[in-house]
Design a protein around this motif. Structure first.
Motif, short mmCIF file in Angstrom:
data_model
loop_
_atom_site.label_atom_id
_atom_site.label_comp_id
_atom_site.label_asym_id
_atom_site.label_seq_id
_atom_site.Cartn_x
_atom_site.Cartn_y
_atom_site.Cartn_z
N PRO A 103 0.79 -1.24 0.00
CA PRO A 103 0.00 0.00 0.00
C PRO A 103 0.82 1.29 0.00
N PHE A 104 1.92 1.31 0.76
CA PHE A 104 2.70 2.55 0.86
C PHE A 104 3.40 2.89 -0.44
N ALA A 105 3.57 1.87 -1.30
CA ALA A 105 4.14 2.11 -2.63
C ALA A 105 3.04 2.26 -3.68
N GLN A 106 1.79 2.36 -3.23
CA GLN A 106 0.65 2.48 -4.12
C GLN A 106 0.54 1.27 -5.06
N GLN A 107 0.95 0.10 -4.56
CA GLN A 107 0.89 -1.13 -5.35
C GLN A 107 -0.18 -2.05 -4.77
N PHE A 108 -1.37 -1.92 -5.32
CA PHE A 108 -2.49 -2.77 -4.90
C PHE A 108 -3.54 -2.73 -6.01
N PRO A 109 -4.53 -3.63 -5.98
CA PRO A 109 -5.55 -3.65 -7.05
C PRO A 109 -6.31 -2.34 -7.11
N LYS A 110 -6.64 -1.92 -8.33
CA LYS A 110 -7.42 -0.70 -8.53
C LYS A 110 -8.42 -0.92 -9.65
N GLY A 111 -9.69 -0.71 -9.34
CA GLY A 111 -10.75 -0.86 -10.33
C GLY A 111 -10.99 -2.30 -10.73
N GLY A 112 -11.80 -2.47 -11.77
CA GLY A 112 -12.01 -3.79 -12.34
C GLY A 112 -12.76 -4.74 -11.42
N LEU A 113 -12.50 -6.03 -11.62
CA LEU A 113 -13.12 -7.08 -10.82
C LEU A 113 -12.10 -7.57 -9.80
N LEU A 114 -12.45 -7.52 -8.54
CA LEU A 114 -11.57 -7.94 -7.45
C LEU A 114 -12.03 -9.29 -6.94
N LEU A 115 -11.14 -10.29 -7.00
CA LEU A 115 -11.45 -11.62 -6.48
C LEU A 115 -10.50 -11.93 -5.33
N LEU A 116 -11.06 -12.20 -4.15
CA LEU A 116 -10.27 -12.65 -2.99
C LEU A 116 -10.39 -14.17 -2.90
N ALA A 117 -9.26 -14.85 -2.99
CA ALA A 117 -9.27 -16.31 -3.04
C ALA A 117 -9.23 -16.92 -1.65
N GLY A 118 -10.30 -16.73 -0.89
CA GLY A 118 -10.39 -17.36 0.40
C GLY A 118 -10.54 -16.39 1.55
N VAL A 119 -11.20 -16.84 2.60
CA VAL A 119 -11.41 -15.98 3.77
C VAL A 119 -10.14 -15.84 4.60
N HIS A 120 -9.09 -16.61 4.25
CA HIS A 120 -7.82 -16.50 4.96
C HIS A 120 -6.96 -15.35 4.42
N LEU A 164 -7.98 -1.65 0.82
CA LEU A 164 -9.23 -2.14 0.25
C LEU A 164 -10.20 -0.99 -0.03
N ARG A 165 -10.13 0.07 0.78
CA ARG A 165 -11.03 1.21 0.60
C ARG A 165 -10.68 2.04 -0.64
N HIS A 166 -9.53 1.80 -1.22
CA HIS A 166 -9.08 2.61 -2.36
C HIS A 166 -9.08 1.83 -3.67
N VAL A 167 -9.63 0.61 -3.65
CA VAL A 167 -9.67 -0.19 -4.87
C VAL A 167 -10.73 0.33 -5.84
N HIS A 168 -11.91 0.68 -5.32
CA HIS A 168 -13.05 1.14 -6.12
C HIS A 168 -13.37 0.16 -7.25
N PRO A 169 -13.64 -1.09 -6.92
CA PRO A 169 -13.87 -2.10 -7.96
C PRO A 169 -15.25 -1.97 -8.60
N ARG A 191 -18.35 -5.34 1.88
CA ARG A 191 -19.45 -4.41 1.65
C ARG A 191 -19.07 -3.00 2.09
N GLU A 192 -18.54 -2.92 3.32
CA GLU A 192 -18.24 -1.62 3.90
C GLU A 192 -17.09 -0.93 3.18
N SER A 193 -16.07 -1.71 2.80
CA SER A 193 -14.85 -1.10 2.27
C SER A 193 -14.93 -0.79 0.78
#
Length: 325
Positions: free
Chosen positions: A60-77, A84-89, A112-114
């Motif tokens: 996150p501090f390097a601004q390297q995280f998913p942005k926009g599009g379709l976000l898939l989290l592969a598991g509750v772990h 997560l609040r800045h993805v705007h998927p 939902r919240e994020s």
């Protein structure tokens, strides 16, 4: 000219090259890549093998995280954070592949919240969905069966009847009664090969007829080619899907498996394999296969047909539409 499709972001925990959830993501990425931009992310620093496949750590501090599009989290772990609040998927998909209802409901609320999106749930098996009673789709694990389908169906009859299994080399992947069963089988002249079995070295090291290999010691297709049947059950938790069972079926092997795994969606009891609940049932099933090579051949052929029906190209094409829309 239409605008290019927004990216598909696949987020997992890529710290182990042998975990099923992450292998699932890699195969999904391979299949989607020709039609939609795909980016692979890890919530921890990825294993070097995964890094070579293009997996990037979320920083996150390097601004390297998913942005926009379709976000898939592969598991509750999978761990998230303020990023997560800045993805705007456009869409959010949550893969439920570990039996942990409390974490599932917590993850849904967090997403939902994020993100402001209602998460779409993808279940690894029908049993996983039935356990929580939520709407969603059931999607078998993404698999490339090509290497297994090339294994000859007819096994040599010049070697002892050989059973085996493959998994990560952790004790929780093995049932508490497996050690006793392997000892009994070896005493009857059955050869036992366990890849991912070094964790059983204490009680089984040096037992004649039992070979314990670390995970990844052999190519999966070569390993299955050395077997006449597969035996698979787990210990403390049931497999949400159990992709190794399907790979064994594609290799043309009859599978004797515990009756509680998600692979029961694909394995037809009495036709493409045998589901067991007790030690006695496991022993009887394996000894019956040892005594009847014709049944092994028949069941192995049915297993391969079933694996292709569930995971072949035609089946995969229908599932891809979920990620391409």
């Amino acid at each position: 000219m239409s605008a290019p499709a927004s990216p598909l972001h696949l987020v997992g925990r890529f710290n182990d090259p042998y975990t099923g959830a992450e292998r699932r993501l890699l195969e999904l990425a391979r299949r989607v890549a020709a039609r939609r931009a795909v980016r692979l992310w890890s919530d921890v620093f990825p294993h070097r093998w995964h890094a070579q496949q293009g997996v990037r750590p979320i920083q996150p501090f390097a601004q390297q995280f998913p942005k926009g599009g379709l976000l898939l989290l592969a598991g509750v772990h999978v761990q998230t954070g303020l990023w997560l609040r800045h993805v705007h998927p456009d869409r959010v998909v949550l893969l439920y592949n570990l039996p942990s209802p409390e974490r599932l409901f917590s993850a849904i609320e967090l997403l939902r919240e994020s993100t402001g999106c209602e998460p779409e749930i993808v279940f690894a098996s029908h049993s996983a969905q039935q356990a929580v009673g939520l709407p969603g789709i059931v999607e078998p694990s993404w698999l490339d069966l090509s290497a297994f389908l090339s294994i000859p169906l007819l096994r040599p009859d010049t070697r002892p009847f050989t059973i085996g299994r493959m998994s990560r080399d952790v004790i929780g992947k093995h049932h508490a009664d497996d050690v006793a069963l392997y000892r009994m089988l070896a005493a009857r002249g059955v050869r036992v090969r366990i890849m991912g079995g070094r964790c059983l070295a204490g009680p089984l090291a040096g037992v004649a007829g039992i070979e314990l290999l670390p995970t990844g010691a052999e190519e999966a297709s070569a390993f299955y080619g050395s077997l006449d049947a597969v035996f698979y059950r787990t210990g403390a938790f049931a497999e949400a899907y159990g992709r190794v069972v399907i790979e064994a079926m594609a290799a043309g092997l009859p599978v004797v498996a515990g009756a509680e795994g998600g692979y029961v969606d694909a394995l037809e009891h009495g036709r493409s394999g045998i589901l067991v609940q007790t030690q006695e049932q496991a022993w009887n099933a394996l000894m019956h296969l040892a005594a009847h090579p014709g049944l092994r051949q028949q069941m192995g052929e049915a297993a391969r047909r079933r694996a292709v029906a569930v995971h072949g190209e035609d089946a995969a094409e229908g599932l891809l539409s979920f990620y391409l829309r």
